[in-house]
Design a protein around this motif. Structure first.
Motif, PDB file in Angstrom:
ATOM      1  N   ILE A 126      -4.350  -7.533  -6.520  1.00 40.87           N
ATOM      2  CA  ILE A 126      -4.005  -6.636  -6.872  1.00 40.87           C
ATOM      3  C   ILE A 126      -2.913  -5.506  -7.781  1.00 40.87           C
ATOM      4  N   SER A 127      -2.596  -5.086  -7.629  1.00 34.52           N
ATOM      5  CA  SER A 127      -1.216  -3.261  -7.282  1.00 34.52           C
ATOM      6  C   SER A 127      -1.192  -2.923  -8.670  1.00 34.52           C
ATOM      7  N   TYR A 128      -1.394  -2.302  -8.585  1.00 32.84           N
ATOM      8  CA  TYR A 128      -1.605  -0.846 -10.373  1.00 32.84           C
ATOM      9  C   TYR A 128      -0.460   0.377  -9.331  1.00 32.84           C
ATOM     10  N   TRP A 129       0.684  -0.163 -10.545  1.00 34.69           N
ATOM     11  CA  TRP A 129       1.461   1.107 -10.896  1.00 34.69           C
ATOM     12  C   TRP A 129       1.541   1.565 -12.117  1.00 34.69           C
ATOM     13  N   ILE A 144       0.647  -1.488   0.021  1.00 35.17           N
ATOM     14  CA  ILE A 144      -0.189  -0.282  -0.099  1.00 35.17           C
ATOM     15  C   ILE A 144       1.134   1.138   0.247  1.00 35.17           C
ATOM     16  N   GLU A 145       1.757   1.240   0.515  1.00 28.63           N
ATOM     17  CA  GLU A 145       2.947   2.226   1.056  1.00 28.63           C
ATOM     18  C   GLU A 145       3.664   2.620  -0.416  1.00 28.63           C
ATOM     19  N   LYS A 146       3.705   1.547  -1.273  1.00 28.42           N
ATOM     20  CA  LYS A 146       4.488   2.330  -2.259  1.00 28.42           C
ATOM     21  C   LYS A 146       3.403   2.478  -3.813  1.00 28.42           C
ATOM     22  N   ALA A 147       2.447   1.148  -4.063  1.00 25.12           N
ATOM     23  CA  ALA A 147       1.703   1.326  -4.605  1.00 25.12           C
ATOM     24  C   ALA A 147       0.664   2.228  -5.581  1.00 25.12           C
ATOM     25  N   LEU A 148      -0.015   2.272  -6.405  1.00 29.85           N
ATOM     26  CA  LEU A 148      -1.138   3.885  -6.942  1.00 29.85           C
ATOM     27  C   LEU A 148      -2.282   3.323  -5.967  1.00 29.85           C
ATOM     28  N   GLY A 149      -2.233   2.162  -6.204  1.00 31.59           N
ATOM     29  CA  GLY A 149      -3.276   1.353  -5.749  1.00 31.59           C
ATOM     30  C   GLY A 149      -3.459  -0.460  -5.456  1.00 31.59           C
ATOM     31  N   VAL A 150      -4.456  -0.359  -4.508  1.00 28.82           N
ATOM     32  CA  VAL A 150      -4.234  -2.360  -4.155  1.00 28.82           C
ATOM     33  C   VAL A 150      -5.758  -2.592  -3.852  1.00 28.82           C
ATOM     34  N   GLN A 151      -6.055  -3.867  -4.733  1.00 30.86           N
ATOM     35  CA  GLN A 151      -7.243  -4.289  -4.107  1.00 30.86           C
ATOM     36  C   GLN A 151      -7.001  -5.567  -3.516  1.00 30.86           C
ATOM     37  N   THR A 152      -7.596  -6.682  -2.659  1.00 33.09           N
ATOM     38  CA  THR A 152      -7.408  -7.586  -2.280  1.00 33.09           C
ATOM     39  C   THR A 152      -8.683  -8.193  -3.061  1.00 33.09           C
ATOM     40  N   PHE A 153      -8.256  -9.659  -2.990  1.00 31.53           N
ATOM     41  CA  PHE A 153     -10.060 -10.278  -3.166  1.00 31.53           C
ATOM     42  C   PHE A 153      -9.811 -11.603  -2.405  1.00 31.53           C
ATOM     43  N   ARG A 154     -10.754 -12.158  -2.548  1.00 34.31           N
ATOM     44  CA  ARG A 154     -10.632 -13.920  -1.779  1.00 34.31           C
ATOM     45  C   ARG A 154     -12.294 -14.931  -1.829  1.00 34.31           C
ATOM     46  N   GLU A 155     -11.723 -15.582  -2.653  1.00 30.99           N
ATOM     47  CA  GLU A 155     -12.769 -17.168  -2.720  1.00 30.99           C
ATOM     48  C   GLU A 155     -12.853 -17.803  -2.119  1.00 30.99           C
ATOM     49  N   ASP A 156     -13.624 -18.433  -1.231  1.00 26.82           N
ATOM     50  CA  ASP A 156     -13.794 -19.504  -0.116  1.00 26.82           C
ATOM     51  C   ASP A 156     -14.644 -20.521  -0.770  1.00 26.82           C
ATOM     52  N   ARG A 157     -14.515 -21.642  -1.204  1.00 26.32           N
ATOM     53  CA  ARG A 157     -14.538 -22.825  -1.533  1.00 26.32           C
ATOM     54  C   ARG A 157     -14.696 -23.595  -0.204  1.00 26.32           C
ATOM     55  N   MET A 215       7.054  -0.849 -10.690  1.00 24.96           N
ATOM     56  CA  MET A 215       6.621  -1.844 -10.135  1.00 24.96           C
ATOM     57  C   MET A 215       8.007  -3.120  -9.358  1.00 24.96           C
ATOM     58  N   ALA A 216       9.354  -2.708 -10.668  1.00 29.28           N
ATOM     59  CA  ALA A 216      10.470  -3.112 -10.611  1.00 29.28           C
ATOM     60  C   ALA A 216      11.259  -2.088  -8.891  1.00 29.28           C
ATOM     61  N   ARG A 217      11.557  -1.838  -8.598  1.00 35.66           N
ATOM     62  CA  ARG A 217      12.049  -0.452  -7.810  1.00 35.66           C
ATOM     63  C   ARG A 217      11.330  -1.445  -6.520  1.00 35.66           C
ATOM     64  N   PHE A 218       9.880  -1.331  -6.697  1.00 34.84           N
ATOM     65  CA  PHE A 218       9.416  -2.124  -5.255  1.00 34.84           C
ATOM     66  C   PHE A 218      10.046  -3.547  -4.680  1.00 34.84           C
ATOM     67  N   THR A 219       9.681  -4.316  -5.974  1.00 33.01           N
ATOM     68  CA  THR A 219       9.935  -5.780  -6.127  1.00 33.01           C
ATOM     69  C   THR A 219      11.871  -6.314  -5.919  1.00 33.01           C
ATOM     70  N   GLY A 220      12.227  -5.444  -6.331  1.00 32.75           N
ATOM     71  CA  GLY A 220      13.544  -5.365  -6.300  1.00 32.75           C
ATOM     72  C   GLY A 220      14.315  -5.794  -7.760  1.00 32.75           C
ATOM     73  N   ALA A 221      13.811  -5.738  -8.484  1.00 31.79           N
ATOM     74  CA  ALA A 221      14.189  -7.244 -10.063  1.00 31.79           C
ATOM     75  C   ALA A 221      13.283  -6.692 -10.574  1.00 31.79           C
ATOM     76  N   ASP A 222      13.353  -8.266 -11.713  1.00 29.17           N
ATOM     77  CA  ASP A 222      12.022  -8.735 -12.649  1.00 29.17           C
ATOM     78  C   ASP A 222      10.868  -8.318 -11.753  1.00 29.17           C
ATOM     79  N   PRO A 223      10.069  -7.476 -12.270  1.00 36.02           N
ATOM     80  CA  PRO A 223       9.052  -7.818 -11.514  1.00 36.02           C
ATOM     81  C   PRO A 223       7.974  -8.647 -11.713  1.00 36.02           C
TER      82      PRO A 223
END
Length: 113
Positions: A60-63, A38-51, A69-77
């Motif tokens: 889902i994060s938005y960049w 949340i501190e780095k991305a432009l937006g974050v959505q989280t989902f959960r499907e219970d089976r 994205m690569a700056r956040f992950t430190g490598a290949d996004p």
């Protein structure tokens, strides 16, 4: 005044846990994985499907760009960066994330086009 950055990239992560551990994983994932995102991305959505036997989580994060994205992950996004306790919770460790270009968003509360 500088315009806020608009997302052009969505990074999608999916993981599955046993249904009886889903609440515990949801709390852990939020504290350890989602809060820093949340501190780095432009937006974050989280989902959960219970089976019946398992629950699937999706983040889902938005960049503004692949470079951001690569700056956040430190490598290949597209690389997976597992949380320390993911092997304990996840049925199988995801091998990849999905990275998509965001073309348009429609409706109230959507991103600007």
């Amino acid at each position: 005044m500088e315009q806020p950055s608009q997302p052009t990239i969505a990074r999608i992560w999916r993981g599955r846990v046993r249904r009886d551990r889903a609440d515990e994983y949801e709390a852990y994932n939020y504290e350890v994985g989602i809060k820093p995102l949340i501190e780095k991305a432009l937006g974050v959505q989280t989902f959960r499907e219970d089976r019946e036997e398992e629950s699937e989580f999706m983040t889902i994060s938005y960049w503004e760009s692949v470079d951001a994205m690569a700056r956040f992950t430190g490598a290949d996004p597209t690389d997976i960066h597992h949380l320390d306790r993911d092997p304990e919770f996840l049925i199988e460790l995801p091998k990849a994330v999905q990275v998509l270009r965001l073309l348009t968003a429609h409706g109230r509360g959507g991103f600007k086009e």
